[in-house]
Design an enzyme around this catalytic site. Structure first.
Site, short mmCIF file in Angstrom:
data_model
loop_
_atom_site.label_atom_id
_atom_site.label_comp_id
_atom_site.label_asym_id
_atom_site.label_seq_id
_atom_site.Cartn_x
_atom_site.Cartn_y
_atom_site.Cartn_z
N CYS A 95 0.79 -1.21 0.00
CA CYS A 95 0.00 0.00 0.00
C CYS A 95 0.84 1.29 0.00
O CYS A 95 1.48 1.59 -0.99
CB CYS A 95 -0.98 -0.05 1.16
SG CYS A 95 -2.44 0.93 0.88
N HIS A 196 -3.23 -5.73 2.86
CA HIS A 196 -2.88 -5.74 4.29
C HIS A 196 -3.51 -7.00 4.88
O HIS A 196 -4.05 -7.84 4.19
CB HIS A 196 -3.50 -4.52 4.98
CG HIS A 196 -2.95 -3.21 4.59
ND1 HIS A 196 -1.75 -2.74 5.06
CD2 HIS A 196 -3.45 -2.22 3.80
CE1 HIS A 196 -1.55 -1.52 4.58
NE2 HIS A 196 -2.56 -1.20 3.82
#
Ligand code: GLN
Length: 255
Positions: A95, A196
């Protein structure tokens, strides 16, 4: 004794949604095979030991945290990361970390954080955030199972240039930009993703891909198998839950 060194970029600032679990997974799966491990934390400023690093991990972070690290990345880390990658080190970036390895990340309020351009991608924040569970069908890495499960929460929309290949295609979730169906990127020794969760505990096949590739420069040809029943059960439960959520059509799709 063969040793794997993991380098953790900005552990104090770029570490959200369980990203720390990726570090634990890399270290544990290496130790369980009888190799030594070393963790080097790489905060802002001049740091030692980056030439020893076999696998770098660069976690996620909100816009504020990214604004605190991008200059340090350019000034202190870029040349050492490039040298380590040229000598066979691997990078897993999630990310916000993934975004800063590209050309730039432009926030929703117009701030531009230049990246180090290690991967041919650029990211512009769009209206609203892309949040939720993600299932990605993986191409080209020879992973088994050939899919990844995780969680995403980002405003950035990432677009791949010609030098970067997608890590995979989203089956569930938005992935890179919610438009072209791609998720993450693979370019040389760099794997970028929006997943994640944390990512590696439920996707041990990707952890072993990184460890295996990184230990090659330490003379290890192949990794011994581990009993991944618990990890793969967790993986399979996410896939099943997503199949249930999406009803009969999805159930056609095996695995
Ligand atoms: N701040 C970035 C974005 O919103 C990255 C967020 C993250 O790392 N989860 O897209």
């Amino acid at each position: 004794m063969t040793r794997l060194t993991v380098g953790w970029l900005y552990p104090d600032l770029m570490n959200i949604y369980g990203d720390r679990g990726n570090i634990l997974t890399l270290l544990k799966r290496t130790k369980w095979r009888g190799y030594e491990t070393q963790l080097i934390e790489l905060p802002r400023g001049v740091t030692e030991g980056m030439d020893d690093v076999d696998v770098f991990f660069f976690g996620g972070g909100q816009d504020r945290e990214q604004s605190l690290v991008y200059e340090d990345l350019l000034e202190h880390k870029q040349p050492l990361i490039e040298r380590a990658v040229a000598s066979g080190s691997m990078i897993l970036a999630v990310c916000g970390g993934y975004q800063l390895l590209g050309h730039h990340y432009r926030t929703a309020d117009g701030h531009e954080f230049p990246g180090i351009g290690l991967i041919d991608v650029h990211t512009d924040a769009g209206p609203g955030r892309m949040i939720g569970d993600v299932v990605v069908d993986i191409e080209g890495l020879g992973l088994d199972p050939p899919n990844l499960v995780g969680f995403e929460n980002h405003s950035g929309r990432t677009f791949l240039g010609s030098k970067a290949a997608p890590l995979g295609r989203v089956r569930v979730g938005s992935g890179n930009n919610g438009e072209d169906g791609t998720e993450g990127c693979v370019q040389g020794a760099v794997i970028g993703t929006y997943l994640h969760g944390s990512l590696l505990p439920k996707n041990p096949q990707l952890a072993d891909h990184l460890i295996g590739r990184a230990l090659r420069r330490r003379g290890v040809e192949s990794l011994s198998a581990l009993d991944d029943a618990v990890e793969l059960d967790a993986h399979a439960r996410i896939l099943e839950r997503e199949r249930q959520r999406r009803g009969p059509a999805a159930r056609q799709r095996s695995r």
